[in-house]
Design a protein around this motif. Structure first.
Motif, PDB file in Angstrom:
ATOM      1  N   THR A 135       0.795  -1.039  -0.433  1.00  0.00           N
ATOM      2  CA  THR A 135      -0.030  -0.230  -0.303  1.00  0.00           C
ATOM      3  C   THR A 135       0.830   1.139   0.340  1.00  0.00           C
ATOM      4  O   THR A 135       0.179   2.335  -0.483  1.00  0.00           O
ATOM      5  CB  THR A 135      -0.733   0.239   1.148  1.00  0.00           C
ATOM      6  OG1 THR A 135      -1.903  -1.401   1.188  1.00  0.00           O
ATOM      7  CG2 THR A 135      -1.763   1.559   1.600  1.00  0.00           C
ATOM      8  N   PHE A 136       1.772   0.985   0.695  1.00  0.00           N
ATOM      9  CA  PHE A 136       3.255   1.685   0.652  1.00  0.00           C
ATOM     10  C   PHE A 136       3.648   2.491  -0.585  1.00  0.00           C
ATOM     11  O   PHE A 136       4.123   1.270  -1.151  1.00  0.00           O
ATOM     12  CB  PHE A 136       3.890   2.427   1.700  1.00  0.00           C
ATOM     13  CG  PHE A 136       2.874   2.356   3.332  1.00  0.00           C
ATOM     14  CD1 PHE A 136       1.883   3.372   4.390  1.00  0.00           C
ATOM     15  CD2 PHE A 136       2.271   0.686   3.941  1.00  0.00           C
ATOM     16  CE1 PHE A 136       1.702   3.066   4.701  1.00  0.00           C
ATOM     17  CE2 PHE A 136       1.597   0.382   4.812  1.00  0.00           C
ATOM     18  CZ  PHE A 136       1.245   1.513   5.002  1.00  0.00           C
ATOM     19  N   THR A 137       4.123   3.781  -0.423  1.00  0.00           N
ATOM     20  CA  THR A 137       4.693   4.108  -1.487  1.00  0.00           C
ATOM     21  C   THR A 137       6.480   4.523  -0.849  1.00  0.00           C
ATOM     22  O   THR A 137       6.739   5.019   0.170  1.00  0.00           O
ATOM     23  CB  THR A 137       4.847   5.398  -1.955  1.00  0.00           C
ATOM     24  OG1 THR A 137       3.651   5.462  -2.923  1.00  0.00           O
ATOM     25  CG2 THR A 137       5.679   5.759  -3.085  1.00  0.00           C
ATOM     26  N   TRP A 138       7.711   3.505  -0.646  1.00  0.00           N
ATOM     27  CA  TRP A 138       8.672   3.707  -0.004  1.00  0.00           C
ATOM     28  C   TRP A 138       9.737   4.527  -0.523  1.00  0.00           C
ATOM     29  O   TRP A 138      10.914   4.295  -0.310  1.00  0.00           O
ATOM     30  CB  TRP A 138       9.539   2.007   0.485  1.00  0.00           C
ATOM     31  CG  TRP A 138       8.303   1.422   1.007  1.00  0.00           C
ATOM     32  CD1 TRP A 138       7.502   0.403   0.391  1.00  0.00           C
ATOM     33  CD2 TRP A 138       8.035   1.307   1.668  1.00  0.00           C
ATOM     34  NE1 TRP A 138       6.723  -0.585   1.128  1.00  0.00           N
ATOM     35  CE2 TRP A 138       6.971   0.631   2.470  1.00  0.00           C
ATOM     36  CE3 TRP A 138       7.834   1.658   3.351  1.00  0.00           C
ATOM     37  CZ2 TRP A 138       6.156   0.060   3.564  1.00  0.00           C
ATOM     38  CZ3 TRP A 138       7.341   1.950   4.382  1.00  0.00           C
ATOM     39  CH2 TRP A 138       6.649   1.046   4.718  1.00  0.00           C
ATOM     40  N   GLU A 139       9.439   5.290  -1.318  1.00  0.00           N
ATOM     41  CA  GLU A 139      10.681   6.312  -1.570  1.00  0.00           C
ATOM     42  C   GLU A 139      10.554   7.409  -0.732  1.00  0.00           C
ATOM     43  O   GLU A 139      10.065   7.542  -0.339  1.00  0.00           O
ATOM     44  CB  GLU A 139      10.428   6.954  -2.797  1.00  0.00           C
ATOM     45  CG  GLU A 139       9.909   5.867  -4.469  1.00  0.00           C
ATOM     46  CD  GLU A 139       9.681   6.111  -6.012  1.00  0.00           C
ATOM     47  OE1 GLU A 139       9.038   7.990  -5.830  1.00  0.00           O
ATOM     48  OE2 GLU A 139       8.978   5.696  -6.305  1.00  0.00           O
ATOM     49  N   ASP A 140      12.033   8.279  -1.238  1.00  0.00           N
ATOM     50  CA  ASP A 140      12.269   9.469  -0.509  1.00  0.00           C
ATOM     51  C   ASP A 140      10.774   9.898   0.164  1.00  0.00           C
ATOM     52  O   ASP A 140      10.301  11.052  -1.295  1.00  0.00           O
ATOM     53  CB  ASP A 140      13.214  10.138  -0.454  1.00  0.00           C
ATOM     54  CG  ASP A 140      13.557  11.090  -0.111  1.00  0.00           C
ATOM     55  OD1 ASP A 140      13.458  11.193   1.004  1.00  0.00           O
ATOM     56  OD2 ASP A 140      14.512  12.432  -0.689  1.00  0.00           O
ATOM     57  N   LEU A 141      11.125  10.647   1.024  1.00  0.00           N
ATOM     58  CA  LEU A 141       9.332  11.341   0.987  1.00  0.00           C
ATOM     59  C   LEU A 141       9.629  12.719   0.927  1.00  0.00           C
ATOM     60  O   LEU A 141       8.071  12.906   0.407  1.00  0.00           O
ATOM     61  CB  LEU A 141       9.694  11.215   2.546  1.00  0.00           C
ATOM     62  CG  LEU A 141       8.739  10.509   3.328  1.00  0.00           C
ATOM     63  CD1 LEU A 141       8.459  10.316   5.242  1.00  0.00           C
ATOM     64  CD2 LEU A 141       7.574   9.583   3.077  1.00  0.00           C
ATOM     65  N   SER A 142      10.409  13.207   0.759  1.00  0.00           N
ATOM     66  CA  SER A 142      10.861  14.774  -0.187  1.00  0.00           C
ATOM     67  C   SER A 142      10.565  14.394  -1.378  1.00  0.00           C
ATOM     68  O   SER A 142      10.063  16.034  -1.490  1.00  0.00           O
ATOM     69  CB  SER A 142      12.551  15.207   0.758  1.00  0.00           C
ATOM     70  OG  SER A 142      12.858  14.608  -0.625  1.00  0.00           O
ATOM     71  N   SER A 143      10.944  13.659  -2.117  1.00  0.00           N
ATOM     72  CA  SER A 143      10.240  13.783  -3.442  1.00  0.00           C
ATOM     73  C   SER A 143       8.563  12.891  -4.381  1.00  0.00           C
ATOM     74  O   SER A 143       8.359  12.622  -5.158  1.00  0.00           O
ATOM     75  CB  SER A 143      10.969  12.381  -4.450  1.00  0.00           C
ATOM     76  OG  SER A 143      10.250  11.203  -4.229  1.00  0.00           O
ATOM     77  N   LEU A 149       0.514   7.642  -0.887  1.00  0.00           N
ATOM     78  CA  LEU A 149       0.221   7.279   1.129  1.00  0.00           C
ATOM     79  C   LEU A 149       1.778   6.792   1.383  1.00  0.00           C
ATOM     80  O   LEU A 149       2.573   6.016   0.750  1.00  0.00           O
ATOM     81  CB  LEU A 149      -0.111   6.090   1.080  1.00  0.00           C
ATOM     82  CG  LEU A 149      -0.843   5.161   2.117  1.00  0.00           C
ATOM     83  CD1 LEU A 149      -1.136   6.398   3.061  1.00  0.00           C
ATOM     84  CD2 LEU A 149      -1.591   4.165   1.991  1.00  0.00           C
ATOM     85  N   ALA A 150       2.991   7.268   2.475  1.00  0.00           N
ATOM     86  CA  ALA A 150       3.718   7.339   2.661  1.00  0.00           C
ATOM     87  C   ALA A 150       3.703   7.172   4.071  1.00  0.00           C
ATOM     88  O   ALA A 150       2.795   8.078   4.526  1.00  0.00           O
ATOM     89  CB  ALA A 150       4.739   7.870   1.541  1.00  0.00           C
ATOM     90  N   ILE A 151       4.989   6.933   4.739  1.00  0.00           N
ATOM     91  CA  ILE A 151       4.688   7.061   6.341  1.00  0.00           C
ATOM     92  C   ILE A 151       6.625   6.871   6.356  1.00  0.00           C
ATOM     93  O   ILE A 151       7.360   6.236   5.647  1.00  0.00           O
ATOM     94  CB  ILE A 151       4.580   5.352   6.297  1.00  0.00           C
ATOM     95  CG1 ILE A 151       4.310   5.612   8.370  1.00  0.00           C
ATOM     96  CG2 ILE A 151       5.008   3.864   6.694  1.00  0.00           C
ATOM     97  CD1 ILE A 151       4.012   4.684   8.647  1.00  0.00           C
ATOM     98  N   PRO A 152       6.756   7.829   7.991  1.00  0.00           N
ATOM     99  CA  PRO A 152       8.440   7.962   8.021  1.00  0.00           C
ATOM    100  C   PRO A 152       8.458   6.714   8.395  1.00  0.00           C
ATOM    101  O   PRO A 152       7.415   6.072   9.471  1.00  0.00           O
ATOM    102  CB  PRO A 152       7.766   8.941   9.093  1.00  0.00           C
ATOM    103  CG  PRO A 152       6.791  10.140   8.391  1.00  0.00           C
ATOM    104  CD  PRO A 152       5.939   8.845   8.168  1.00  0.00           C
ATOM    105  N   GLN A 153       9.751   6.469   8.826  1.00  0.00           N
ATOM    106  CA  GLN A 153      10.129   5.353   8.921  1.00  0.00           C
ATOM    107  C   GLN A 153       9.843   4.841  10.213  1.00  0.00           C
ATOM    108  O   GLN A 153      10.073   4.147  11.011  1.00  0.00           O
ATOM    109  CB  GLN A 153      11.982   5.147   8.459  1.00  0.00           C
ATOM    110  CG  GLN A 153      11.937   4.589   6.956  1.00  0.00           C
ATOM    111  CD  GLN A 153      13.498   4.768   7.056  1.00  0.00           C
ATOM    112  OE1 GLN A 153      13.876   4.582   7.294  1.00  0.00           O
ATOM    113  NE2 GLN A 153      13.434   5.050   5.116  1.00  0.00           N
ATOM    114  N   HIS A 154       9.986   6.254  11.248  1.00  0.00           N
ATOM    115  CA  HIS A 154      10.284   5.796  12.735  1.00  0.00           C
ATOM    116  C   HIS A 154       8.634   6.297  13.171  1.00  0.00           C
ATOM    117  O   HIS A 154       9.011   5.228  14.885  1.00  0.00           O
ATOM    118  CB  HIS A 154      10.945   7.510  13.763  1.00  0.00           C
ATOM    119  CG  HIS A 154      10.052   8.895  13.743  1.00  0.00           C
ATOM    120  ND1 HIS A 154      10.249   9.714  11.824  1.00  0.00           N
ATOM    121  CD2 HIS A 154       9.011   9.284  13.941  1.00  0.00           C
ATOM    122  CE1 HIS A 154       8.947  10.637  11.958  1.00  0.00           C
ATOM    123  NE2 HIS A 154       8.544  10.114  12.845  1.00  0.00           N
TER     124      HIS A 154
END
Length: 214
Positions: A135-143, A149-154
């Motif tokens: 479900t998530f996009t695992w690219e760099d959040l800034s791009s 739909l993305a999530i910070p790793q922490h």
């Protein structure tokens, strides 16, 4: 006049005799000082049983030898060298693999099927939620765009393979890499999960057949 000259001669004799005593006393003092220096130059390394120079040492090798004194180098060797008879090497504990390490392995390991993994993450308003890994996009959040739909790793709390956790930040669980000392490897762990699910399905199918026959 003769009496005076005799007195003078006797005084000179006494003075010369006193001078000789002074010299003798001085020699005695110097000899005593030499003995004190000899006492202070006893080799302390010899007394500890670890003088490297042996008979060629410039200091005195006198007095009892204490062989119980340990060398600093030997003490360190026992800690760092397992061949020194001090047991296994004591080292720092390896850190637990991060969520990013797990993400990369799920993405690129051919033995992993992405669709079988779930991510448990912390939502700021609703608490811990779960969503499929894909479900998530695992690219760099800034791009990414704002609607991606993305999530910070922490905020990632754990990863699941189908029904069982394979990585949990707070439980210090890492089956994916085994960095926290899990006894079972990830491939064997996934096989066991698949086997348990098949057994449950078989049991559920048997119960359905019994119900239909009755």
């Amino acid at each position: 006049m003769e009496i005076n000259s005799m007195n003078l001669d006797s005084n000179k004799g006494e003075e010369s005799t006193g001078g000789d005593q002074t010299v003798e006393n001085g020699d005695t003092a110097r000899e005593a000082g030499t003995n004190e220096e000899d006492k202070l130059t006893v080799c302390r390394f010899y007394q500890e049983g670890r003088c490297r120079f042996g008979e060629t040492c410039r200091n005195l090798h006198e007095g009892p030898v204490n062989h119980q004194v340990k060398k600093t180098g030997e003490k360190k060797k026992k800690i760092s060298d397992p061949d020194a008879g001090g047991g296994p090497t004591i080292g720092k504990k390896k850190p637990m693999k991060t969520a990013l390490d797990v993400i990369k392995r799920i993405q690129w390991d051919p033995d992993f099927t992405k669709e079988f993994f779930t991510v448990g993450y912390l939502d700021r308003f609703e608490g811990v939620l779960e969503a499929p890994f894909t479900t998530f996009t695992w690219e760099d959040l800034s791009s990414l765009d704002w609607d991606t739909l993305a999530i910070p790793q922490h905020r990632i709390q754990y990863f699941k393979y189908k029904t069982d956790k394979v990585w949990d930040k707070y439980e210090k669980l890492d089956v994916v890499f085994g960095s926290t000392g899990h006894p079972v490897g990830i491939l064997q762990f996934m096989e066991e999960v698949d086997r348990k699910l098949l057994e449950k399905r078989f049991e559920a199918g048997s119960e359905d057949e019994d119900d239909s026959s009755s």
